[in-house]
Design an enzyme around this catalytic site. Sequence first.
Site, short mmCIF file in Angstrom:
data_model
loop_
_atom_site.label_atom_id
_atom_site.label_comp_id
_atom_site.label_asym_id
_atom_site.label_seq_id
_atom_site.Cartn_x
_atom_site.Cartn_y
_atom_site.Cartn_z
N HIS A 174 0.80 -1.21 0.00
CA HIS A 174 0.00 0.00 0.00
C HIS A 174 0.84 1.27 0.00
O HIS A 174 0.36 2.32 -0.43
CB HIS A 174 -0.95 0.01 1.21
CG HIS A 174 -2.16 -0.84 1.01
ND1 HIS A 174 -2.19 -2.20 1.24
CD2 HIS A 174 -3.42 -0.52 0.59
CE1 HIS A 174 -3.39 -2.67 0.97
NE2 HIS A 174 -4.16 -1.68 0.58
N GLY A 175 2.04 1.21 0.47
CA GLY A 175 2.86 2.42 0.47
C GLY A 175 4.25 2.17 1.02
O GLY A 175 4.46 1.32 1.89
#
Length: 498
Positions: free
Chosen positions: A330-331
């Site tokens: 996600h990041g």
Amino acid sequence: MLFHSLKFLIFFPIVVLIYFIIPGKLKTFWLLLASYYFYMSWNVKHTLLIACSTIVTWVGGLLLGRCRTRGRSAKAILVIGIFINLGILAFFKYFDFMIGNLNAVLVKTGFAPVRKPFDFILPVGISFYTFQALGYMIDIYRRDIEPETNLIRYALFVSFFPQLVAGPIERSKNLLGQIRAIRDMRFKKMFDYERIAEGLVLMLWGFFQKLVIADRLCIVADQVYGSWYFYGTVELIVATAAFSIQIYCDFASYSTIAMGAAKVMGFTLMENFRTPYFSKSIREFWRRWHISLSTWFKDYLYIPLGGSRCGAVRRYLNLIVTFLVSGLWHGASWHYVCWGAIHGIYQTVGMMTEGVRRRLRKKAGVDVRAFGYRAGQIAVTYVLTLFALIFFRSESLHSAAGFVKRIVTKPDLWAITDGTLGELGLGYAEWLILAVALLILLLVSLIREYKNETLDLFLSRQSIWFRWLVIVILFSFIFLFGMYGPDYDESQFIYFQF
């Protein structure tokens, strides 16, 4: 090219109209051209990356198809394909993250930090199309599908524009099979009024979720999270609840518009969200939230690690590892990794205490089918997801820790009645619009939960008057209360950054 931009509202009808009228032999090629044009509207240079991923996995799939067994040659081909694709993903998405962590270690040990040799923009959708292409290679290696020999068809599978930049992450069994059938599709079957109408209803519902709900809640979440150190318990909790609905409506809206756009053209994409906030456990939540990604990690990471077939300790470790990787997907930041770890811990603790909780319920005579008990499960699950979302939405682990600390140490219950909530970026009229929109969202969610039907299928069984009444209401809300205009900064979909 955002779905809710004027460019897309011009682009999509043109693509569909030409797709319907051109000969079957040209339809696949036309959709491929449209998909690459769609992606080039973000950054022309980044099309080289998706083309590279496409060619590497296509060639890899052909080579895997020639291997009679899953021996060393097949494993070597698969590893090389995975290494190249994940290498590209890691370079563009995690290079800065790795340099930053390396410099932190170097500074603490007395060495000079390393300078970044270059800066670049994260290619839109790279995490999505990379995973979709890798899933194709792994499916061939497992003998689940036959390799696609036609490069045009395979390139369209990787780049199909409705779901290209933010999913759902489609499986080759589903989407590639439909692409192979394009050539033989007749005009009468393709121009199905009911199917097209259902697709447009899905797109309309997606626009409603994005423009009326998500982008309005974005104002509240951004204001509070941008200066959380000025707020107390009530505002921080309200902002986190606002973000929980924002991210759901934002991401679900993209998936819904993608499903609708694909349906208009005769394609069926997998449902990516299924009323996740009605979940009665974290395990159930992940069967309803971002379904295409959670099933991808289950099939291609969790199960290959051993899944639930091994001992308890190994099973828990497999869960934690899977959610840590999910957080990192996600990041490129530790607060995303922490968010993943929290969900991994939730599931591990749930599995470890399942037997104890079952015995306690039996001794206490609890009726698990009772409404009150199920409502309590839903409430507890939602609170747990809210806590984890603080780490997801915050800019860093330090900010998340400070946010949680202020929730606990800065009570301000008077904010509920003294008008403070009206100072979180939305006026009274905006809160009223939001309340009505959330009521509509709840009604549609209840239909999906208890009727087991998406909005398009539900409306298709209703009278023509009721159907048009719902359409007019949704369109009116989008037109009158949607967040757009000369003073509005067009909001990008949240998951574009992943």
